[in-house]
Design an enzyme around this catalytic site. Structure first.
Site, PDB file in Angstrom:
ATOM      1  N   THR B 140       0.823  -1.209   0.000  1.00 26.16           N
ATOM      2  CA  THR B 140       0.000   0.000   0.000  1.00 26.16           C
ATOM      3  C   THR B 140       0.862   1.265   0.000  1.00 26.16           C
ATOM      4  OG1 THR B 140      -1.679  -1.187   1.194  1.00 26.16           O
ATOM      5  CG2 THR B 140      -1.796   1.199   1.312  1.00 26.16           C
ATOM      6  N   GLY B 179       2.362  -2.816   8.451  1.00 23.90           N
ATOM      7  CA  GLY B 179       2.618  -3.105   9.861  1.00 23.90           C
ATOM      8  C   GLY B 179       4.084  -3.352  10.118  1.00 23.90           C
ATOM      9  N   GLU B 422      -6.078  -4.973   3.699  1.00 24.25           N
ATOM     10  CA  GLU B 422      -6.085  -6.070   2.705  1.00 24.25           C
ATOM     11  C   GLU B 422      -7.225  -5.889   1.704  1.00 24.25           C
ATOM     12  OE1 GLU B 422      -3.541  -7.856   2.560  1.00 24.25           O
ATOM     13  OE2 GLU B 422      -2.776  -7.351   4.529  1.00 24.25           O
TER      14      GLU B 422
END
Lengths: 193, 461
Positions: B140, B179, B422
């Site tokens: 992303t 993350g 996601e």
């Protein structure tokens, strides 16, 4: 002209059939709209975007149909304990009936599910709540979630909720002193003013 | 035990252990699960970790790091090899707290396994499994999410040095959200547009070192950091990453499917969707996670509703348990049935994922589109339903549900991001719909449809 076979017996097959019919109808409606738009000269991608609200509904209907089938398969497994089976069946019926009633318009639009059947389902939903009620705690116990993982004063296995809430309150950092620092810094000057 | 709750247990018509067996694959697996949970529960070190709700964001990150390292060491000492065992053990330490090592142990390791050549796996996997490197997965970007073809990060092949040169050419191309990218990871799988011989060949995965392993300073040309406070996920340093002329060797492109030869020739994969295997895996597992989160919320709300008494139904007869009110049952029991539905669906889609991946390893890609479509749709529907119903469970507990002591906030902030990570849910449902339109087309042409779609042929219309 085909209509649903749903009756107050709530056979799982008739419920699956309703979900299949709804998904298939919504998918076909999307296809039909896209075809109409493109035949009027709209580019396929634009036609797709102009159908996207219905496409999302169709996709949701497909997924819900798959989940209902998976649930039914679990209920119908041969190795399910005989005492558990009726409980699972009631849960499966509740899941499907609740979803069906939440989206009743989509099931009724082409007359597949009738108004009378929806009336029956509304009544059965309330019956199912009563049927499930005695086993509600046993079902959540069956999830087998340790207290340490829940980390909840309300959801403790021993049900000693109020003791836990009281202890939690006593442990608040604001309770480390009887009078908070904020009193001396801000509240006292304000009250003295 | 509170007598009200005990009465509830006494009047049940079945033994709860039977449901436990069904959900956890039988008595043996249930015993195994409980044994592993007890190891964690009785761990003396665990008692010393601080109470989550009382910590600041920085303290939560640090505390979680301590827990992860402790768990990693213990998992090694205990000799756990099965990912399910490791998952159960870690969950007891860090339930709904997420973890700075989460992406390392899932996306990073799995994408290496799925997309790497045998040589690449032999080099990187032992390093990852022994925590000699810590990795994450950066797809992303700040200006690009679910529409992956719009990603802007570039990897340009230089045949003279046999290296790729990675760049973030615009502000919107900065990697954003992955993350553990901010402070924890020292390596990263970066998804970038591949350029070679003057042509763009679409997205490919590259292993990019981010930090000096001696002093943990970012490497030259790497700008990396934490993105700041979020709704939840306090233990995770979701990060941003800006790359300026980072050179990596040719061997750092994961080349199991697509390849770039030494002189820069691009060799296409058999199927473009193979690149998204990592995302399909995560989506397949999200459904079960949502089922578990919702089942926990239901457990809290239903036990509390059996203990809490409120208002007299018949004057003078005393206060009723709130679970006896039909309105309360109408809030909680549909949520309970939905939790069960998604626990079963989670198991089913995970099994399907493992089966399809095994087929792909044998070269059979036939079921990949069906898996891709169903995992996208299930992820969307399960995360929407779980978020909404966890909130219903919270409100069904009245004012006490608003307290951190209820346990709801921790569950909710861990489950609700699944609606957007996601793949944003609406976009995912549209992906599922595109597949449905293809199936409709195939059906019209009299072709055989995959099993889950066979109802399209059956029904009239």
């Amino acid at each position: 002209g085909k209509t649903s076979t749903i009756t107050d017996r709530l056979s799982l097959r008739s419920l699956v059939e309703a979900f299949e019919h709804r998904a298939a109808r919504l998918i076909r409606e999307c296809g039909s709209r896209i075809q109409t738009l493109t035949s009027r000269g709209m580019k396929p991608d634009v036609a797709l975007n102009s159908t996207s609200v219905q496409l999302v509904k169709a996709a949701t209907a497909h997924v819900e149909c798959c989940v209902v089938k998976i649930f039914v398969n679990e209920v119908e497994r041969k190795d399910v304990n005989p005492q558990l089976k009726p409980v699972l069946q009631a849960m499966c019926q509740l899941y499907t009936v609740y979803l069906l009633l939440q989206n009743s318009g989509e099931f009724m639009q082409d007359g597949f599910v009738t108004g009378q059947q929806v009336e029956v389902l509304n009544s059965k939903l309330l019956d199912l709540l009563s049927e499930i009620r005695p086993n509600a705690v046993a079902i959540v116990d069956g999830f087998d979630i340790p207290d340490a993982m829940l980390a909840s004063a309300l959801g403790r296995f021993d049900g000693q909720v109020y003791e836990a809430l009281y202890q939690y309150a006593r442990n608040s950092k604001l309770n480390k002193t009887e009078v908070s620092d904020a009193y001396y810094k801000h509240l006292k000057p304000f009250l003295d003013r | 035990v509170n007598p009200d709750l005990q009465n509830e247990r006494n009047k049940a018509t079945f033994d709860p252990i039977q449901l436990t067996y069904l959900l956890h694959n039988g008595p043996q697996q249930t015993r195994r699960k409980r044994y592993i949970q007890s190891l964690a529960l009785n761990d003396r070190v665990k008692q010393n970790f601080r109470t989550w709700t009382e910590l600041s964001r920085e303290e939560r990150y640090e505390e979680s790091m301590k827990k992860c390292i402790y768990c990693a060491d213990r998992v090694k000492e205990l000799g756990f090899k099965d990912p399910v065992d490791i998952y159960i053990y870690n969950q007891m330490f860090t339930g709904h707290e997420n973890s700075p090592f989460g992406l390392h142990n899932s996306m990073f390791t799995d994408v290496l396994t799925q997309q790497g050549t045998e040589e690449q796996k032999a080099k990187w996997l032992p390093l990852a499994k022994n925590y000699q490197i810590l990795g994450t997965y950066a797809q992303t970007e700040m200006g690009h999410g679910t529409f992956v073809r719009g990603l802007e990060t570039t990897a340009t092949y230089d045949p003279k040095t046999q290296e790729f040169v990675l760049n973030s050419p615009t502000l919107t191309s900065i990697k954003y959200w992955p993350g553990a990218l901010g402070k924890t990871s020292n390596h990263c799988i970066v998804i970038a547009q591949l350029y070679t011989q003057g042509h763009c060949h679409g997205l490919q995965p590259f292993i990019v070192p981010l930090r000096n392993l001696d002093n943990y300073q970012p490497l030259p040309g790497v700008e990396v950091g934490d993105i700041g406070l979020k709704f939840g996920y306090d233990a995770v340093d979701n990060g941003y990453l800006r790359l300026s002329n980072i050179r990596i060797p040719r061997e750092n492109m994961l080349m199991r499917y697509s390849k770039v030869t030494e002189d820069g020739v691009f060799i296409k994969p058999k199927n473009d969707k193979l690149l998204y295997g990592g995302m399909v895996m995560i989506r397949s597992f999200i459904t079960g996670d949502c089922g578990r989160g919702l089942s926990q919320a239901c457990t809290i709300a239903i036990r509390y509703s059996s203990v809490r008494h409120q208002t007299e139904v018949t004057p003078g007869k005393g206060e009723e348990k709130i679970l006896d009110y039909q309105t309360q049952q109408y809030k909680l029991f549909p949520a309970l049935s939905t939790a069960l539905a998604y626990l079963f669906a989670g198991n089913a889609i995970r099994e399907m994922y493992l089966r399809v991946m095994a087929d792909i390893n044998k070269g059979a890609l036939g079921e990949l589109p069906q898996l891709h479509a169903l995992s996208s749709g299930l992820k969307a529907c399960s995360s929407y339903a779980a978020s909404e119903m966890i909130e219903t469970c919270r409100m069904a507990c009245g004012g006490h549900g608003y307290s951190q002591a209820s346990g709801f906030p921790k569950i909710y902030v861990n489950v609700t991001p699944a609606c957007t990570y996601e793949g944003e849910n609406t976009v995912l449902l549209l992906q599922t719909a595109r597949y449905l339109m293809k199936c409709l087309n195939s059906s019209a042409q009299g072709e055989e449809l995959p099993t889950l779609m066979s109802y399209l042929n059956k029904s009239t219309g």
